[in-house]
Motif scaffolding. Structure first.
Motif, short mmCIF file in Angstrom:
data_model
loop_
_atom_site.label_atom_id
_atom_site.label_comp_id
_atom_site.label_asym_id
_atom_site.label_seq_id
_atom_site.Cartn_x
_atom_site.Cartn_y
_atom_site.Cartn_z
N PRO A 53 41.92 39.96 30.83
CA PRO A 53 43.00 40.06 31.82
C PRO A 53 44.34 39.63 31.24
O PRO A 53 44.42 38.62 30.53
N TYR A 54 45.39 40.39 31.53
CA TYR A 54 46.75 39.92 31.23
C TYR A 54 46.98 38.65 32.01
O TYR A 54 46.56 38.52 33.16
N LEU A 60 36.33 39.72 32.12
CA LEU A 60 36.91 40.99 31.68
C LEU A 60 37.27 41.81 32.90
O LEU A 60 36.65 41.69 33.95
N VAL A 61 38.26 42.71 32.70
CA VAL A 61 38.72 43.56 33.79
C VAL A 61 38.42 45.01 33.40
O VAL A 61 38.62 45.40 32.25
N MET A 62 37.94 45.80 34.34
CA MET A 62 37.64 47.20 34.04
C MET A 62 38.96 47.97 33.85
O MET A 62 39.89 47.84 34.66
N THR A 86 34.14 45.19 46.74
CA THR A 86 34.64 43.95 46.14
C THR A 86 34.57 42.83 47.18
O THR A 86 34.79 43.07 48.37
N PRO A 87 34.25 41.59 46.73
CA PRO A 87 34.17 40.50 47.71
C PRO A 87 35.51 40.21 48.39
O PRO A 87 35.55 39.53 49.41
N ARG A 88 36.62 40.76 47.85
CA ARG A 88 37.91 40.46 48.50
C ARG A 88 38.26 41.51 49.56
O ARG A 88 39.34 41.48 50.15
N GLU A 115 35.39 40.83 36.28
CA GLU A 115 36.42 40.24 37.14
C GLU A 115 37.11 41.29 38.00
O GLU A 115 38.17 41.04 38.57
N GLY A 116 36.54 42.48 38.09
CA GLY A 116 37.13 43.50 38.96
C GLY A 116 37.74 44.65 38.17
O GLY A 116 37.52 44.79 36.97
N ILE A 117 38.49 45.48 38.90
CA ILE A 117 39.09 46.69 38.31
C ILE A 117 40.61 46.50 38.31
O ILE A 117 41.16 45.93 39.25
N ASP A 118 41.25 46.99 37.26
CA ASP A 118 42.72 46.94 37.17
C ASP A 118 43.33 47.49 38.48
O ASP A 118 42.94 48.56 38.96
N GLN A 119 44.28 46.75 39.01
CA GLN A 119 44.90 47.07 40.29
C GLN A 119 45.48 48.49 40.33
O GLN A 119 45.53 49.14 41.37
#
Ligand code: ADE
Length: 235
Positions: A53-54, A60-62, A86-88, A115-119
């Protein structure tokens, strides 16, 4: 209904889709489910799908270009809805399931990991973020099963008896009443007499009262939400 699932773990779905009600719905052409491997769109020789992640932090981020390419490979219509599990996300419930079953012809489900997918993928796809509850799973795959199970069983022709989805917990504002089948006595425990009476009005009244007491003990929050009309009709 058509459902496309984007995942890094296609094998996850082998067993749930080859058993029971979901299999029947697929075999009968009521729903068409397709699984797509996101890694097929991975970058370079190693088919990279994620990166750090930046801004730092664990995990890691997809990558946006990978998930976007996978999503763009799926043919869409104006009616297509994309869901990112996603849990959010907004919490999925029975009324969301009913809404999808009644109004949606094509659903794309994107299973996140790490840690999820890039926004930027979420913005480009317009994906609706949904969570199946306030707990963290290892990825969207295990959330996909309850989500699509609850939608598919509401599609016309899936349940043997069209009534059976109407009279159950959460469609009514109460949890479902206790159920009994043969034998009449099991290890000394008897089926409530009223259920053997053949008196449908009495049986209905017993079921509503039984539902009320089950709801009061397991989900008092649902009792608090019952409307004044509900209590009026109960009299
Ligand atoms: N991914 C991880 N946890 C999840 C949850 N609770 N709901 C949906 N997707 C998830």
């Amino acid at each position: 209904m058509k459902i496309d699932i984007l995942t890094l773990f296609p094998d996850f779905f082998t067993s749930p889709f080859s058993l029971s009600m979901i299999k029947r719905a697929i075999d009968n052409g009521i729903v068409d489910v397709n699984i797509h491997q996101i890694r097929d769109f991975g970058l370079g020789k190693r088919k990279q799908v994620d990166d750090s992640p930046y801004g730092g932090g664990a995990g890691l981020v997809m990558k946006p270009e990978v998930v976007t390419a996978a999503w763009e490979s799926i043919k869409k219509t104006k009616e297509t809805v994309t869901i990112y599990l996603t849990p959010r996300g907004e919490v999925f419930n029975q009324s969301t399931a009913m809404n999808f079953a009644e109004n949606c012809q094509h659903i794309i489900i994107v299973c996140g990991h790490y840690e999820g997918i890039d926004q930027r993928f979420i913005e480009i796809s317009g994906a609706k973020e949904l969570s199946i509850g306030d707990y963290i799973l290892t990825g969207g795959e295990s959330a996909t099963i309850p989500l699509i199970d609850s939608i598919i069983r509401l599609l016309p022709g899936v349940l043997g008896n069209d009534e059976s989805s109407k009279n159950e917990s959460f469609s009514l504002p109460l949890l479902e009443h206790d159920q009994y089948t043969m034998p009449r006595t099991f290890r000394g425990l008897k089926v409530p007499k009223v259920l053997l009476s053949g008196d449908h009005a009495k049986i209905e009244s017993w079921r509503i009262r039984n539902s009320l007491s089950k709801t009061a003990s397991n989900r008092p929050d649902l009792i608090a939400r019952l409307s004044p009309e509900f209590w009026e009709n109960l009299k």
